[in-house]
Design a protein around this motif. Structure first.
Motif, PDB file in Angstrom:
ATOM      1  N   ARG A 230      68.466  37.642  13.056  1.00 45.77           N
ATOM      2  CA  ARG A 230      68.180  36.300  12.373  1.00 45.77           C
ATOM      3  C   ARG A 230      66.843  36.396  11.578  1.00 45.77           C
ATOM      4  N   LEU A 231      65.655  36.885  12.392  1.00 47.37           N
ATOM      5  CA  LEU A 231      64.263  37.230  12.042  1.00 47.37           C
ATOM      6  C   LEU A 231      64.194  38.083  10.829  1.00 47.37           C
ATOM      7  N   SER A 232      65.029  39.136  10.934  1.00 49.01           N
ATOM      8  CA  SER A 232      64.905  40.401   9.969  1.00 49.01           C
ATOM      9  C   SER A 232      65.478  39.740   8.774  1.00 49.01           C
ATOM     10  N   GLN A 233      66.134  38.509   8.671  1.00 55.59           N
ATOM     11  CA  GLN A 233      66.727  38.059   7.364  1.00 55.59           C
ATOM     12  C   GLN A 233      65.294  37.698   6.470  1.00 55.59           C
ATOM     13  N   HIS A 234      64.154  37.626   7.201  1.00 53.86           N
ATOM     14  CA  HIS A 234      62.690  36.785   6.446  1.00 53.86           C
ATOM     15  C   HIS A 234      61.638  37.815   6.623  1.00 53.86           C
ATOM     16  N   VAL A 235      61.590  38.693   7.758  1.00 55.09           N
ATOM     17  CA  VAL A 235      60.541  39.292   8.208  1.00 55.09           C
ATOM     18  C   VAL A 235      60.879  40.850   8.478  1.00 55.09           C
TER      19      VAL A 235
ATOM     20  N   THR B 220      55.931  41.586   2.779  1.00 57.73           N
ATOM     21  CA  THR B 220      55.096  42.346   3.085  1.00 57.73           C
ATOM     22  C   THR B 220      54.764  42.103   4.882  1.00 57.73           C
ATOM     23  N   GLN B 221      55.287  40.897   5.291  1.00 56.61           N
ATOM     24  CA  GLN B 221      55.169  40.237   6.568  1.00 56.61           C
ATOM     25  C   GLN B 221      55.727  41.265   7.638  1.00 56.61           C
ATOM     26  N   LEU B 222      55.088  41.515   8.702  1.00 56.25           N
ATOM     27  CA  LEU B 222      55.452  42.544   9.781  1.00 56.25           C
ATOM     28  C   LEU B 222      55.243  41.895  11.138  1.00 56.25           C
ATOM     29  N   LEU B 223      56.382  41.222  11.886  1.00 52.33           N
ATOM     30  CA  LEU B 223      56.309  40.754  12.992  1.00 52.33           C
ATOM     31  C   LEU B 223      56.274  41.777  14.017  1.00 52.33           C
TER      32      LEU B 223
ATOM     33  N   ASP C  29      65.686  29.431  24.797  1.00 52.51           N
ATOM     34  CA  ASP C  29      66.162  28.433  23.492  1.00 52.51           C
ATOM     35  C   ASP C  29      65.555  29.343  22.665  1.00 52.51           C
ATOM     36  N   VAL C  30      66.692  30.320  22.248  1.00 50.19           N
ATOM     37  CA  VAL C  30      66.654  31.434  21.177  1.00 50.19           C
ATOM     38  C   VAL C  30      66.566  30.785  19.776  1.00 50.19           C
ATOM     39  N   THR C  31      67.285  29.895  19.474  1.00 41.44           N
ATOM     40  CA  THR C  31      67.233  29.258  18.159  1.00 41.44           C
ATOM     41  C   THR C  31      65.886  28.751  17.917  1.00 41.44           C
ATOM     42  N   GLU C  32      65.604  27.703  18.671  1.00 41.68           N
ATOM     43  CA  GLU C  32      64.305  26.929  18.507  1.00 41.68           C
ATOM     44  C   GLU C  32      63.018  28.075  18.266  1.00 41.68           C
ATOM     45  N   PHE C  33      63.179  28.889  19.206  1.00 41.51           N
ATOM     46  CA  PHE C  33      62.102  29.895  19.241  1.00 41.51           C
ATOM     47  C   PHE C  33      62.068  30.712  17.739  1.00 41.51           C
ATOM     48  N   ASP C  34      63.139  31.099  17.365  1.00 41.96           N
ATOM     49  CA  ASP C  34      63.019  31.641  16.190  1.00 41.96           C
ATOM     50  C   ASP C  34      62.719  30.753  14.908  1.00 41.96           C
ATOM     51  N   THR C  35      63.186  29.513  14.735  1.00 48.41           N
ATOM     52  CA  THR C  35      62.828  28.381  14.129  1.00 48.41           C
ATOM     53  C   THR C  35      61.401  28.410  13.750  1.00 48.41           C
ATOM     54  N   ILE C  36      60.580  28.102  15.009  1.00 40.12           N
ATOM     55  CA  ILE C  36      59.316  27.878  15.239  1.00 40.12           C
ATOM     56  C   ILE C  36      58.457  29.071  14.372  1.00 40.12           C
ATOM     57  N   LEU C  37      58.702  30.115  14.841  1.00 39.89           N
ATOM     58  CA  LEU C  37      58.068  31.566  14.302  1.00 39.89           C
ATOM     59  C   LEU C  37      58.439  31.285  12.831  1.00 39.89           C
ATOM     60  N   LEU C  38      59.554  31.549  12.517  1.00 35.40           N
ATOM     61  CA  LEU C  38      59.864  31.529  11.000  1.00 35.40           C
ATOM     62  C   LEU C  38      58.938  30.402  10.100  1.00 35.40           C
ATOM     63  N   GLY C  39      58.728  29.154  10.708  1.00 32.96           N
ATOM     64  CA  GLY C  39      58.047  28.245  10.085  1.00 32.96           C
ATOM     65  C   GLY C  39      56.774  28.608  10.030  1.00 32.96           C
TER      66      GLY C  39
ATOM     67  N   PHE D 297      58.373  52.739  19.666  1.00 32.22           N
ATOM     68  CA  PHE D 297      58.395  51.454  18.792  1.00 32.22           C
ATOM     69  C   PHE D 297      59.909  51.598  18.035  1.00 32.22           C
ATOM     70  N   ASP D 298      60.587  50.373  17.656  1.00 29.71           N
ATOM     71  CA  ASP D 298      61.621  50.368  16.638  1.00 29.71           C
ATOM     72  C   ASP D 298      61.271  49.357  15.530  1.00 29.71           C
ATOM     73  N   PHE D 299      61.616  49.711  14.277  1.00 26.22           N
ATOM     74  CA  PHE D 299      60.955  49.193  13.096  1.00 26.22           C
ATOM     75  C   PHE D 299      62.427  48.713  12.375  1.00 26.22           C
ATOM     76  N   TYR D 300      62.691  47.285  11.943  1.00 28.16           N
ATOM     77  CA  TYR D 300      63.496  46.724  11.549  1.00 28.16           C
ATOM     78  C   TYR D 300      63.148  46.224   9.987  1.00 28.16           C
ATOM     79  N   LYS D 301      63.584  46.763   9.092  1.00 26.09           N
ATOM     80  CA  LYS D 301      63.300  46.477   7.793  1.00 26.09           C
ATOM     81  C   LYS D 301      63.955  44.945   7.303  1.00 26.09           C
ATOM     82  N   ALA D 302      63.164  44.113   6.511  1.00 22.85           N
ATOM     83  CA  ALA D 302      63.653  42.849   6.367  1.00 22.85           C
ATOM     84  C   ALA D 302      64.673  42.770   5.162  1.00 22.85           C
TER      85      ALA D 302
END
Length: 267
Positions: free
Chosen positions: A36-41, A14-17, A249-259, A4-9
């Protein structure tokens, strides 16, 4: 233990995806999303048995209980986090099984283009036969022939519309796998050998996001059934994409996940 690889937000959360890939791929399929995702989680990407940098003992049986045990060993290191488990296709089937049988509590479950198994016994037997035939191609003919056939499956027809460089990268990732370990993965935890979870998923109490691509009609129907059977769930259908939403659709996928993650954070 699984690789595994861990990327700190970049912020305090405390959210971990936790992200599980599909068959004939590995955790690098999510590389385009991490920045993009690691800006938030916080993010944890995992290579499932037989894929990527995984070193699971080939003499072990990589069935679903085995994988759950391996995931337990990884996730117990992150008990201070609120774990959201995401799985695509094969990874989604693993995620569903983990939601039912894993030791570590989940804060959320995210399923992309996946199923709870095959209900009809005759169809299940036929799928075992198909998985075995594909495994033999991998063992005997190797990756080039297998990948050529794999990319022609109707499931991946929507990828024909992707940019040529993106398609080239997907193919390179597939060709970077070990054919004999992929063959074992198909035999041990392919769709045919997945337990039928449909009678059990109504017991999943964690909030669940179900993602399907508009052009992936089979999994649109399966997604509707998952939404019906998992009480605290919602299905989101993404326009103009097929089975591999996170690639198409990378952008839409990330947007939905972050929402989804933001909603959970605010509850």
């Amino acid at each position: 233990m699984l690789h595994f690889d861990f990327y700190k937000a970049n912020n305090e959360t405390t959210q971990l995806l936790v992200m599980l890939h599909g068959f004939i791929s590995d955790s690098s399929t999510y590389n385009e999303h991490i920045k993009r995702l690691s800006q938030h989680v916080n993010i944890l990407t995992i290579d499932l048995p037989g894929h990527g940098e995984d070193i699971s003992n080939i003499n072990d049986v990589w069935d679903f209980p085995y994988i759950v045990h391996q995931l337990d060993q990884v996730l117990e290191q992150f008990r201070t986090y609120d774990v959201f488990l995401l799985g695509y296709s094969m990874g989604g089937r693993v995620a569903l099984y983990y939601a039912l049988y894993g030791n570590e509590a989940l804060a959320g479950l995210l399923l992309e283009s996946t199923s709870a198994g095959i209900q009809d016994e005759a169809n299940k037997v036929e799928r075992v036969r198909v998985d075995e035939a594909r495994a033999k191609v991998l063992d005997i003919a190797g990756l080039e022939i297998f990948v050529n056939d794999w990319e022609k499956l109707p499931l991946f027809r929507s990828q024909y519309d992707l940019d040529a460089e993106v398609r080239k990268a997907i193919c390179a990732n597939r060709m970077n796998q070990n054919p004999h370990r992929l063959a074992k993965a198909l035999r041990d935890y392919g769709t045919g050998n997945m337990p039928n979870l449909w009678p059990l998923i109504s017991s999943i109490g964690v909030r669940t996001l179900i993602l399907v691509g508009e052009r992936d009609e089979k999994f649109v129907d399966i997604g509707q059934r998952l939404e019906r059977d998992i009480s605290d769930s919602q299905k989101v259908q993404i326009s103009n994409v097929g089975h591999t939403i996170h690639v198409e659709d990378v952008t839409e996928f990330d947007t939905i996940l972050l929402g989804f993650l933001k909603e959970e954070q605010n509850d």
